[in-house]
Design a protein around this motif. Sequence first.
Motif, PDB file in Angstrom:
ATOM      1  N   GLU A 131      -0.294 -23.132 -52.283  1.00 59.71           N
ATOM      2  CA  GLU A 131       0.331 -21.930 -52.861  1.00 59.71           C
ATOM      3  C   GLU A 131      -0.748 -20.912 -53.194  1.00 59.71           C
ATOM      4  O   GLU A 131      -1.702 -21.209 -53.918  1.00 59.71           O
ATOM      5  N   PHE A 132      -0.595 -19.716 -52.633  1.00 58.32           N
ATOM      6  CA  PHE A 132      -1.520 -18.613 -52.856  1.00 58.32           C
ATOM      7  C   PHE A 132      -0.780 -17.504 -53.595  1.00 58.32           C
ATOM      8  O   PHE A 132       0.298 -17.092 -53.177  1.00 58.32           O
ATOM      9  N   GLN A 133      -1.371 -17.027 -54.685  1.00 55.21           N
ATOM     10  CA  GLN A 133      -0.774 -15.931 -55.456  1.00 55.21           C
ATOM     11  C   GLN A 133      -1.841 -14.850 -55.625  1.00 55.21           C
ATOM     12  O   GLN A 133      -2.886 -15.108 -56.228  1.00 55.21           O
ATOM     13  N   ASP A 134      -1.578 -13.664 -55.080  1.00 55.31           N
ATOM     14  CA  ASP A 134      -2.592 -12.630 -55.205  1.00 55.31           C
ATOM     15  C   ASP A 134      -1.991 -11.236 -55.133  1.00 55.31           C
ATOM     16  O   ASP A 134      -0.797 -11.062 -54.899  1.00 55.31           O
ATOM     17  N   PHE A 135      -2.877 -10.232 -55.351  1.00 56.55           N
ATOM     18  CA  PHE A 135      -2.469  -8.849 -55.521  1.00 56.55           C
ATOM     19  C   PHE A 135      -2.930  -7.982 -54.353  1.00 56.55           C
ATOM     20  O   PHE A 135      -3.829  -8.347 -53.607  1.00 56.55           O
ATOM     21  N   ASP A 136      -2.303  -6.839 -54.238  1.00 57.13           N
ATOM     22  CA  ASP A 136      -2.821  -5.744 -53.417  1.00 57.13           C
ATOM     23  C   ASP A 136      -3.296  -4.656 -54.365  1.00 57.13           C
ATOM     24  O   ASP A 136      -2.535  -4.208 -55.229  1.00 57.13           O
ATOM     25  N   ALA A 137      -4.541  -4.227 -54.211  1.00 57.51           N
ATOM     26  CA  ALA A 137      -5.100  -3.194 -55.093  1.00 57.51           C
ATOM     27  C   ALA A 137      -4.653  -1.809 -54.619  1.00 57.51           C
ATOM     28  O   ALA A 137      -5.462  -0.922 -54.338  1.00 57.51           O
ATOM     29  N   TYR A 138      -3.349  -1.660 -54.530  1.00 58.89           N
ATOM     30  CA  TYR A 138      -2.748  -0.380 -54.128  1.00 58.89           C
ATOM     31  C   TYR A 138      -1.783   0.039 -55.228  1.00 58.89           C
ATOM     32  O   TYR A 138      -0.781  -0.636 -55.475  1.00 58.89           O
ATOM     33  N   TYR A 139      -2.096   1.109 -55.904  1.00 62.26           N
ATOM     34  CA  TYR A 139      -1.264   1.611 -56.992  1.00 62.26           C
ATOM     35  C   TYR A 139      -0.318   2.682 -56.456  1.00 62.26           C
ATOM     36  O   TYR A 139      -0.737   3.555 -55.695  1.00 62.26           O
ATOM     37  N   LYS A 192       7.456 -11.284 -53.028  1.00 61.36           N
ATOM     38  CA  LYS A 192       6.737 -10.118 -53.540  1.00 61.36           C
ATOM     39  C   LYS A 192       7.270  -9.760 -54.918  1.00 61.36           C
ATOM     40  O   LYS A 192       8.476  -9.686 -55.133  1.00 61.36           O
ATOM     41  N   PHE A 193       6.360  -9.534 -55.850  1.00 60.99           N
ATOM     42  CA  PHE A 193       6.712  -9.156 -57.212  1.00 60.99           C
ATOM     43  C   PHE A 193       6.142  -7.780 -57.515  1.00 60.99           C
ATOM     44  O   PHE A 193       4.985  -7.502 -57.194  1.00 60.99           O
ATOM     45  N   ARG A 194       6.930  -6.941 -58.138  1.00 62.68           N
ATOM     46  CA  ARG A 194       6.463  -5.628 -58.600  1.00 62.68           C
ATOM     47  C   ARG A 194       5.852  -5.801 -59.980  1.00 62.68           C
ATOM     48  O   ARG A 194       6.484  -6.348 -60.882  1.00 62.68           O
ATOM     49  N   CYS A 195       4.606  -5.346 -60.142  1.00 60.33           N
ATOM     50  CA  CYS A 195       3.908  -5.460 -61.423  1.00 60.33           C
ATOM     51  C   CYS A 195       3.680  -4.069 -62.002  1.00 60.33           C
ATOM     52  O   CYS A 195       2.745  -3.364 -61.590  1.00 60.33           O
ATOM     53  N   PRO A 196       4.496  -3.636 -62.945  1.00 62.23           N
ATOM     54  CA  PRO A 196       4.269  -2.333 -63.572  1.00 62.23           C
ATOM     55  C   PRO A 196       3.058  -2.368 -64.490  1.00 62.23           C
ATOM     56  O   PRO A 196       2.672  -3.435 -64.983  1.00 62.23           O
ATOM     57  N   LYS A 207       9.459  -4.746 -68.555  1.00 60.29           N
ATOM     58  CA  LYS A 207       8.797  -4.115 -69.701  1.00 60.29           C
ATOM     59  C   LYS A 207       7.760  -5.059 -70.316  1.00 60.29           C
ATOM     60  O   LYS A 207       6.625  -4.659 -70.618  1.00 60.29           O
ATOM     61  N   THR A 208       8.146  -6.339 -70.488  1.00 59.45           N
ATOM     62  CA  THR A 208       7.213  -7.332 -71.030  1.00 59.45           C
ATOM     63  C   THR A 208       6.048  -7.550 -70.078  1.00 59.45           C
ATOM     64  O   THR A 208       4.879  -7.598 -70.497  1.00 59.45           O
ATOM     65  N   LEU A 209       6.354  -7.681 -68.795  1.00 59.17           N
ATOM     66  CA  LEU A 209       5.313  -7.874 -67.793  1.00 59.17           C
ATOM     67  C   LEU A 209       4.345  -6.696 -67.783  1.00 59.17           C
ATOM     68  O   LEU A 209       3.116  -6.875 -67.754  1.00 59.17           O
ATOM     69  N   GLY A 210       4.880  -5.482 -67.847  1.00 60.29           N
ATOM     70  CA  GLY A 210       4.040  -4.287 -67.835  1.00 60.29           C
ATOM     71  C   GLY A 210       3.152  -4.172 -69.061  1.00 60.29           C
ATOM     72  O   GLY A 210       2.009  -3.719 -68.973  1.00 60.29           O
ATOM     73  N   ALA A 211       3.665  -4.591 -70.206  1.00 59.98           N
ATOM     74  CA  ALA A 211       2.869  -4.543 -71.438  1.00 59.98           C
ATOM     75  C   ALA A 211       1.659  -5.476 -71.337  1.00 59.98           C
ATOM     76  O   ALA A 211       0.537  -5.100 -71.687  1.00 59.98           O
ATOM     77  N   TRP A 212       1.873  -6.690 -70.867  1.00 56.19           N
ATOM     78  CA  TRP A 212       0.772  -7.632 -70.671  1.00 56.19           C
ATOM     79  C   TRP A 212      -0.212  -7.116 -69.628  1.00 56.19           C
ATOM     80  O   TRP A 212      -1.431  -7.247 -69.775  1.00 56.19           O
ATOM     81  N   ASN A 213       0.325  -6.523 -68.571  1.00 55.38           N
ATOM     82  CA  ASN A 213      -0.519  -6.021 -67.494  1.00 55.38           C
ATOM     83  C   ASN A 213      -1.436  -4.902 -67.987  1.00 55.38           C
ATOM     84  O   ASN A 213      -2.625  -4.860 -67.649  1.00 55.38           O
ATOM     85  N   ILE A 258       3.247   3.524 -62.994  1.00 56.64           N
ATOM     86  CA  ILE A 258       2.383   2.919 -61.983  1.00 56.64           C
ATOM     87  C   ILE A 258       2.814   1.475 -61.731  1.00 56.64           C
ATOM     88  O   ILE A 258       3.138   0.730 -62.656  1.00 56.64           O
ATOM     89  N   ILE A 259       2.784   1.091 -60.455  1.00 61.59           N
ATOM     90  CA  ILE A 259       3.158  -0.252 -60.017  1.00 61.59           C
ATOM     91  C   ILE A 259       2.151  -0.728 -58.974  1.00 61.59           C
ATOM     92  O   ILE A 259       1.573   0.067 -58.237  1.00 61.59           O
ATOM     93  N   TYR A 260       1.912  -2.031 -58.932  1.00 58.79           N
ATOM     94  CA  TYR A 260       1.298  -2.634 -57.748  1.00 58.79           C
ATOM     95  C   TYR A 260       2.032  -3.927 -57.447  1.00 58.79           C
ATOM     96  O   TYR A 260       2.802  -4.430 -58.259  1.00 58.79           O
TER      97      TYR A 260
END
Length: 261
Positions: A131-139, A192-196, A207-213, A258-260
Amino acid sequence: MSLTSRQKELDRLDLIHQMMKIAMHDKLHFAPLEQDKPMKVLDIGTGTGIWAIEMGDQYPLAEIIGTDLSPTQSTWVPPNVKFEVDDCEETWTFPQPFDFIHVRYMVAAIRDWPKLVGQAYQHTKPGGWAEFQDFDAYYYSEDGTLLEGSVVDTWVKSWVKAAEDSGLESFPGHKLEGWLQNAGFQNIKAEKFRCPIGPWPKDKHLKTLGAWNLVQLEDGLEAFTLRFYTSVLGWKPEEVHVLIAKLRQELSNPRIHIIYN
């Protein structure tokens, strides 16, 4: 990196862990693992070891190995968890294959992703899981509030260029499925997950996810901006600190959505 800065980065990695769990609705993984079955688990790029430790508690019959370039993990761990200093980009020398291999948050840290994924395939047991979990550095923004040429937009594009000039991959997220297919993995599922960034979404979960992010990003802003801007782009440290002040203001603006991924 000073001891204070290093501890701050370790704390940020634990924040990333909690943020990922929130995104995954409090799960440590998506692979269909059996809790009452003995298994060998490998956690690549374990960081502080928090994922491996929680897995050890959740799967007491599993034998879990976490590897990282730095020995920064806690010594207080479950008896079925151990840590090793290892470079995952070198040839793997594990004597036995694993039932489950976990790789997370390696954006701008890996030079040869196909080699990494290929080694994971070679060291996964038949019938096992990776299992691979990673991001794209595209805002981006879905409503046009992140303007082209803004401080954040210019910063992230320059950061990506500096990473690429250093031979590091900045957009592993959307490429993982193809790399796994090419390596020989079967039964592949990509999500794919949207990370605000920031608590601006109306949806409670986002909202909770974005606050932590936002918290983890602000905590790491100085370290990973200085890393590339001074060594690759040739900025002076004082210039970077002026930029960071502007970035903090824009990142925390609730009108900029903003989202990535």
